[in-house]
Design an enzyme around this catalytic site. Structure first.
Site, PDB file in Angstrom:
ATOM      1  CG  ASP A  67      -2.195 -72.092   2.728  1.00 17.15           C
ATOM      2  OD1 ASP A  67      -1.490 -72.426   3.508  1.00 17.15           O
ATOM      3  OD2 ASP A  67      -1.668 -71.484   1.925  1.00 17.15           O
ATOM      4  CG  ASN A 136       2.513 -67.918  -8.772  1.00 16.05           C
ATOM      5  OD1 ASN A 136       3.011 -68.262  -7.629  1.00 16.05           O
ATOM      6  ND2 ASN A 136       1.428 -68.751  -8.658  1.00 16.05           N
ATOM      7  CG  HIS A 138       2.129 -68.533  -4.621  1.00 22.45           C
ATOM      8  ND1 HIS A 138       0.827 -69.793  -5.025  1.00 22.45           N
ATOM      9  CD2 HIS A 138       3.148 -70.067  -3.346  1.00 22.45           C
ATOM     10  CE1 HIS A 138       1.290 -71.335  -4.248  1.00 22.45           C
ATOM     11  NE2 HIS A 138       2.416 -71.077  -3.572  1.00 22.45           N
TER      12      HIS A 138
HETATM   13  P1  PGA Z   1       6.670 -76.114  -2.291  1.00 21.62           P
HETATM   14  O1  PGA Z   1       5.811 -75.132  -2.300  1.00 21.62           O
HETATM   15  O2  PGA Z   1       7.858 -76.306  -0.604  1.00 21.62           O
HETATM   16  O3  PGA Z   1       5.147 -77.481  -2.116  1.00 21.62           O
HETATM   17  O4  PGA Z   1       7.640 -76.241  -2.958  1.00 21.62           O
HETATM   18  C1  PGA Z   1       5.895 -73.709  -1.614  1.00 21.62           C
HETATM   19  C2  PGA Z   1       4.510 -72.722  -2.035  1.00 21.62           C
HETATM   20  O5  PGA Z   1       3.493 -73.019  -2.269  1.00 21.62           O
HETATM   21  O6  PGA Z   1       4.074 -72.402  -1.429  1.00 21.62           O
END
Ligand code: PGA
Length: 236
Positions: A67, A136, A138
């Site tokens: 992304d 959440n 995602h």
């Molecule tokens: P993070 O993000 O590794 O910074 O916790 C993970 C994500 O949101 O996919």
């Protein structure tokens, strides 16, 4: 989904890098799906060390990132283009033309997304997809929704993701509200998936053990992936 509990973040990073390096050594011209966020940083550090020690060679590898924020150019330190250069591509020998990251600045985002999925297909599909996971649930920027979104597309970030990501920006207002993300179908089409979760993700990992599949917890679809491992570090 095979959930493997590991001692701490250091162990998680070493294991993840080992899995990725083994994939590259097994198939030097493999296609890797890569992720950003704070969780994979240790994995990339290990891969850079392994490259410097001559344990792994990325010269034939193709990569596709999950992304990118909309509206941030490559030179913006918060962009995922910048992140990947800082943490991996600036230190290893993935050929420049083998690197693919969605273009969040595209004038025609829809066209850009269609072309991204086409490029993945043309490359032969993703051999190993690395994923982080949001609090959440995602994956990529596929946020909880009423349906699973199949293809790469433009997505709107939820308030909880904006809140979680504000730590990388000066002000919460600066966090982009939209992003381009590989779709759930794109992710599920990868031949193997490796999910990384640190101790701050204990709650969502527990949910993944319990819950059935729902687009309200996008990562829950991974239970139907034939080769998906989630590494969960119980301590920092
Ligand atoms: P993070 O993000 O590794 O910074 O916790 C993970 C994500 O949101 O996919």
């Amino acid at each position: 989904m095979n959930i493997v509990t590991v001692r701490d973040y250091r162990a998680l990073s070493g294991m993840a890098a080992g899995i990725i390096a083994s994939q590259v050594n097994r198939k030097p011209n493999c296609v890797l799906g890569l992720a950003t966020g704070s969780t994979p940083i240790g994995t990339y550090e290990n891969l850079v060390d392994m490259f410097r020690e001559g344990v792994v060679d990325f010269s034939k590898v193709t990569t596709f990132n999950l992304d990118e924020y909309c509206g941030l150019d490559e030179e913006n330190p918060q962009s995922y283009h910048y992140f990947m250069r800082e943490h991996l591509f600036g230190h290893v020998n993935v050929p420049e033309d083998g690197v693919h990251i969605p273009n969040g600045m595209a004038a025609d985002v829809e066209k850009e997304c269609g072309e991204y999925d086409e490029a993945i297909k043309r490359a032969g599909g993703i051999d190993l997809q690395l994923l982080g996971i949001g609090h959440n649930g995602h994956i990529g920027f596929n946020e909880p929704d009423d349906v699973f979104h199949d293809n790469t597309g433009m997505v709107r970030l939820t308030p909880s993701t904006i809140e979680a990501n504000k730590r990388f920006f000066d002000r919460v207002e600066d966090v982009p509200k939209t992003a381009v993300s590989m779709g759930i179908g794109t992710i599920m089409a990868a031949r193997e998936v490796l999910v990384l979760a640190g101790p701050d993700k204990a709650e969502i990992v527990e949910k993944l053990r319990e819950e059935s599949c729902s687009p309200r917890v996008p990562a829950s679809i991974l239970r139907y992936h034939p080769r998906c491992t989630l590494l969960f570090a119980t301590a920092k």
